[in-house]
Design an enzyme around this catalytic site. Structure first.
Site, PDB file in Angstrom:
ATOM      1  N   GLN A 174     -68.956 -28.596 -73.373  1.00 46.16           N
ATOM      2  CA  GLN A 174     -68.471 -27.540 -74.270  1.00 46.16           C
ATOM      3  C   GLN A 174     -67.765 -28.192 -75.455  1.00 46.16           C
ATOM      4  O   GLN A 174     -66.738 -28.832 -75.294  1.00 46.16           O
ATOM      5  CB  GLN A 174     -67.514 -26.648 -73.485  1.00 46.16           C
TER       6      GLN A 174
ATOM      7  N   GLU B  32     -64.229 -19.542 -68.392  1.00 47.24           N
ATOM      8  CA  GLU B  32     -63.562 -20.783 -68.006  1.00 47.24           C
ATOM      9  C   GLU B  32     -62.250 -20.491 -67.289  1.00 47.24           C
ATOM     10  O   GLU B  32     -61.941 -21.093 -66.242  1.00 47.24           O
ATOM     11  CB  GLU B  32     -63.314 -21.639 -69.241  1.00 47.24           C
TER      12      GLU B  32
END
Length: 390
Positions: free
Chosen positions: A114, A232
């Site tokens: 990410q 997340e």
């Protein structure tokens, strides 16, 4: 084997799991994971064909329980960024061609990272400066990302970039899928306090992408980022293990191995109770989460878990006495010490209140989006990014 998109009840779901277990007996790991995805048992809340069955998110717990009982439950940590963060974004915002990447994400054939945080935009991700500029039918990316977990092993990355500096900072962002082996991508490991190199800095120097690499609309990157960040924080905060497992198990084991100090028993008991309360809160969150996916409430669980795990790690290291001051950082470079080393755990825990959003960011989200408190003073939301002091 594919499952129906409708819900025929818990019995039907158990039948699907039983059939999957029977059909994949003796299969190797990638083949079994691929079959799980094809059966709609990877993420049951995804639509049929995307690893799911179109069911409510809490039904995944039923699947996981059956797989765990059969000794076949795979950890999402085999591809944490891909499974926990990128997959929800692809399912919500991807084109059919991009959603075809979901299967190799679940099987861990493609490891992902990410690419959000930057040297000047960590906690304030929307303030990032990495540019994506139109070039014919494609784009050219330039900038720097940092603290990128697993970038050194990732095959692909999800990058958030700025495509319109004159728009407000949240409105001028666009997300892209990047081949981490593409020309212009350079990854440099960052060695952390433990001696390991889990994090990286990534330099993007004239990286050329086709428009088909864009995830979501131009200027709609913040919507993609929100999906990723909420997922997340839900993964970090709402993971549910067995009673007494996780960080508290290490503390209990260390207490027993170091002589079971009766003077520390009450402190250990308080930590155990706090860990169990958090586990039950995470279990309730998983069971009651709305079908729209994780929301701001996950920030509360993330905050509490990060703070509690730091307290537990500190307790376990303190039990070692003078030995708790000794740490062989060189051993990390050669595959050790084991993650159940109390000193390693204490050092690693220092990142918990930063990774996935700092604790102050979590408190702000809880205050503004959960408790509906007034926003903190600052520049008007419509201030163009180019006019914001940095």
């Amino acid at each position: 084997m594919t499952g129906p998109s409708g819900d025929a009840g818990g019995g039907r779901l158990r039948q699907l799991v039983a059939a999957f277990l029977r059909d994949t007996e003796g299969a190797d790991r990638p083949a079994a994971l691929g079959a799980q995805f094809d059966a709609g048992l990877a993420w049951v809340h995804h639509p049929a064909g995307l690893g799911g069955l179109g069911l409510a998110p809490d039904r995944q717990a039923e699947v996981d329980a059956e797989l765990a009982a059969a000794g076949r439950l795979e950890s999402w940590e085999r591809n944490p960024m891909g499974i926990g963060m990128v997959a929800p974004a692809l399912a919500a915002h991807g084109t059919p061609a991009q959603q075809a990447l979901l299967r190799p994400i679940f099987t861990a054939e493609h490891i992902w990272c990410q690419l959000f945080s930057e040297p000047g935009a960590g906690s304030d991700i929307a303030g990032l400066a990495t540019r994506a500029v139109r070039d014919g039918d494609g784009w050219v990316l330039d900038g720097q990302k940092t603290w990128t977990s697993l970038a050194h092993t990732a095959r692909y990355g999800l990058a958030l970039t700025r495509t319109d500096p004159q728009a407000p900072k949240h409105a001028g962002l666009t997300a892209f899928l990047i081949d981490m082996r593409a020309a212009g991508v350079e990854v440099r490991p960052l060695r952390d306090l433990t001696g390991g190199a889990h994090f990286n800095e990534v330099f993007l120097d004239g990286v050329r992408l086709g428009d088909d690499a864009r995830l979501g609309g131009v200027g709609e990157g913040w919507a993609v980022a929100t999906t990723v960040l909420m997922s997340e924080r839900a993964v970090i905060g709402a993971s549910v293990g067995e009673r007494g497992s996780g960080a508290i198990a290490l503390a209990v084991d260390t207490w027993r191995r170091t002589g079971s100090d009766p003077d520390r028993r009450a402190e250990l008991t308080r930590l155990w109770v706090d860990a169990e309360v958090l586990r039950l809160a995470a279990l309730r969150d998983r069971e009651t989460r709305a079908e729209g996916g994780p929301g701001p409430g996950g920030s509360g669980l993330k905050l509490r878990r990060a703070l509690l795990d730091q307290r537990i790690a500190r307790f376990a290291a303190d039990l070692l006495g003078p030995a708790g001051l000794v740490y062989d950082a060189d051993a990390v470079r050669t595959g050790g010490p084991a993650p159940d080393d109390p000193v390693w755990t204490w050092l690693q825990s220092q990142a918990y209140t930063i990774a996935g959003g700092t604790s102050d960011v979590m408190r702000t989200i809880i205050g503004e989006r959960v408790l509906r408190l007034p926003r903190e003073p600052g520049l008007p939301r419509d201030t163009p990014w180019a006019q914001i002091p940095r």
